[in-house]
Enzyme design. Structure first.
Site, PDB file in Angstrom:
ATOM      1  N   HIS A   1      52.656  36.858  14.965  1.00 42.30           N
ATOM      2  CA  HIS A   1      52.167  38.207  14.663  1.00 42.30           C
ATOM      3  C   HIS A   1      53.222  39.287  14.947  1.00 42.30           C
ATOM      4  O   HIS A   1      53.319  40.277  14.235  1.00 42.30           O
ATOM      5  CB  HIS A   1      50.909  38.482  15.497  1.00 42.30           C
ATOM      6  CG  HIS A   1      50.273  39.800  15.228  1.00 42.30           C
ATOM      7  ND1 HIS A   1      49.356  39.995  14.210  1.00 42.30           N
ATOM      8  CD2 HIS A   1      50.430  41.011  15.832  1.00 42.30           C
ATOM      9  CE1 HIS A   1      48.970  41.260  14.211  1.00 42.30           C
ATOM     10  NE2 HIS A   1      49.599  41.897  15.178  1.00 42.30           N
TER      11      HIS A   1
ATOM     12  N   ASN B   1      56.383  45.302   1.841  1.00 48.02           N
ATOM     13  CA  ASN B   1      56.405  46.646   2.409  1.00 48.02           C
ATOM     14  C   ASN B   1      56.471  46.485   3.916  1.00 48.02           C
ATOM     15  O   ASN B   1      55.720  45.697   4.472  1.00 48.02           O
ATOM     16  CB  ASN B   1      55.115  47.414   2.080  1.00 48.02           C
ATOM     17  CG  ASN B   1      54.905  47.585   0.586  1.00 48.02           C
ATOM     18  OD1 ASN B   1      55.862  47.723  -0.166  1.00 48.02           O
ATOM     19  ND2 ASN B   1      53.658  47.567   0.165  1.00 48.02           N
TER      20      ASN B   1
ATOM     21  N   HIS C   1      54.303  40.073   6.480  1.00 47.87           N
ATOM     22  CA  HIS C   1      53.813  39.462   5.242  1.00 47.87           C
ATOM     23  C   HIS C   1      54.355  40.216   4.039  1.00 47.87           C
ATOM     24  O   HIS C   1      54.800  41.355   4.151  1.00 47.87           O
ATOM     25  CB  HIS C   1      52.284  39.468   5.205  1.00 47.87           C
ATOM     26  CG  HIS C   1      51.690  40.833   5.005  1.00 47.87           C
ATOM     27  ND1 HIS C   1      51.657  41.788   5.999  1.00 47.87           N
ATOM     28  CD2 HIS C   1      51.118  41.419   3.920  1.00 47.87           C
ATOM     29  CE1 HIS C   1      51.086  42.891   5.536  1.00 47.87           C
ATOM     30  NE2 HIS C   1      50.755  42.706   4.271  1.00 47.87           N
TER      31      HIS C   1
HETATM   32 ZN    ZN Z   1      48.680  38.469  12.959  1.00 45.83          ZN
END
Ligand code: ZN
Length: 363
Positions: free
Chosen positions: A137, A177, A190
């Site tokens: 993350h 982005n 991502h």
């Molecule tokens: Zn995450």
């Protein structure tokens, strides 16, 4: 590299694909346990006759998730406490259909209606996917290993090939982005891939220019000539290796913009050979490091792959990545204001040669 590819269906029917770097996992062991409503009604495209452009209208996107806390991140692997978009407890690279797509292949491609005589409306046929580059993350693309970037390149190639073959798809656009300044709604690293049913306005303009150039020069490729001229001029080159060149465009629109192109004329990501795919990561990661070093903090950016269209004009394309930031100083962002937004006429406050020199010297 991709060692194993497993496609599954999420509980609402959307497709998710695990791209594993080792063949160890059986991803079918992890079904989606959520009860999800069916995907929302899809978007439509409305034609603007004044500028000869299609505009996508997708009202359901207003309800999409906005900056959730990290224990509720839909792009992290699932845990016993929280079922995310990715059912498995870990992953390498994953792609899945966006829950709030601007374009979808669930609509029939032939329903064209009209709002007025001059404004036809067509269904937003196509596909929108999310690409998770890592299960971590708190990481970011610039922190990936070159080996992981190679896997991501292979994933972009896989998705470009499949999405280009969908009925009615005119163009496939992988992009990332980065940063809330750009409007990112999820912090997890991502990207996205859009398969458009029409050739986008920017690509249409590029095709018109490339076509004129080919006519004038007996069939020469415009982007190839621009790249050769930049290499010859040298002043805007930032770095290069055997297979790729990174430079600031002479008429850059953004305070910091870099284009990265293969030295060989390649139409799209699937057409890159093994050596070119391996050589991309080290160069791109180097450029991202330079971006972050500019103001000594994470640089918000848009990273956009320009690929050849699937139909007419395909041979006029030349694969390249356009990377740019809206940050023009440590505490200043460039917003698209009157001239840019209303007139489409860009005014850049940073001289491209100066930007190139700064990027060269920064590390
Ligand atoms: Zn995450």
């Amino acid at each position: 590299m991709i060692e194993k590819r497993t496609a599954i269906r999420l509980s609402d029917g959307r497709e998710l694909i695990y791209f594993d770097e080792t063949p160890l996992h059986d991803r079918n062991e992890w079904p989606d346990t959520r009860e999800l409503p069916p995907p929302p009604p899809t978007s439509q495209l409305r034609y603007d006759p004044l500028v000869d452009e299609w505009v996508a209208v997708a009202a359901h996107r207003q309800t999409r998730t906005f900056l959730p806390p990290s224990d509720k991140c839909p792009l992290c692997p699932s845990t016993p406490e929280f079922a995310s978009e990715i059912p498995a407890p870990d992953y390498d690279v994953v792609t899945f259909e966006n829950q709030f797509p601007s374009f979808s292949d669930r609509v029939k491609p032939d329903e064209i209606t009209a709002l007025t005589d001059l404004v036809p409306v067509r269904p937003g046929v196509g596909r929108c996917e999310v690409v998770c580059f890592t299960s971590d993350h708190n990481s970011y693309f610039g922190n990936l290993t070159p080996a992981r970037v190679r896997t991501v390149v292979d994933v972009w190639a896989d998705r470009t090939t499949e999405m280009s073959a969908l009925p009615g798809v005119a163009q496939v656009f992988p992009f990332e982005n980065r940063g809330v300044e750009i409007g990112v709604t999820l912090n997890h690293p991502h990207g996205q891939i859009y398969a458009y049913p029409t050739v986008t306005p920017r690509t249409q303009a590029m095709l018109r220019a490339a076509s004129r150039h080919a006519e004038k020069t007996g069939g020469r490729n415009l982007y190839a000539d621009v790249l050769a001229a930049e290499i010859k001029a040298g002043v805007r080159i930032i770095s290069a290796n055997e297979h790729w060149t990174a430079y600031v465009p002479a008429a850059s629109r953004w305070p910091f913009e870099v284009q990265i192109a293969p030295n060989r004329h390649v139409l799209d990501i699937p057409a890159l050979n093994d050596a070119e795919r391996d050589a991309f990561g080290p160069l791109y990661l180097d450029i991202l490091k330079r971006f972050d070093a500019l103001f000594d903090k994470p640089m918000p950016y848009i990273s956009a792959w320009h690929q050849a269209v699937t139909g007419e004009g395909r041979e006029l394309g030349y694969l390249h990545l356009q990377l740019f930031s809206i940050r023009r100083a440590a505490d200043k962002l460039k917003f698209l204001a009157g001239s840019e937004s209303a007139m489409g006429s860009f005014i850049n406050d940073v001289i491209p040669e100066k930007a190139a020199q700064t990027l060269r010297d920064i590390i």
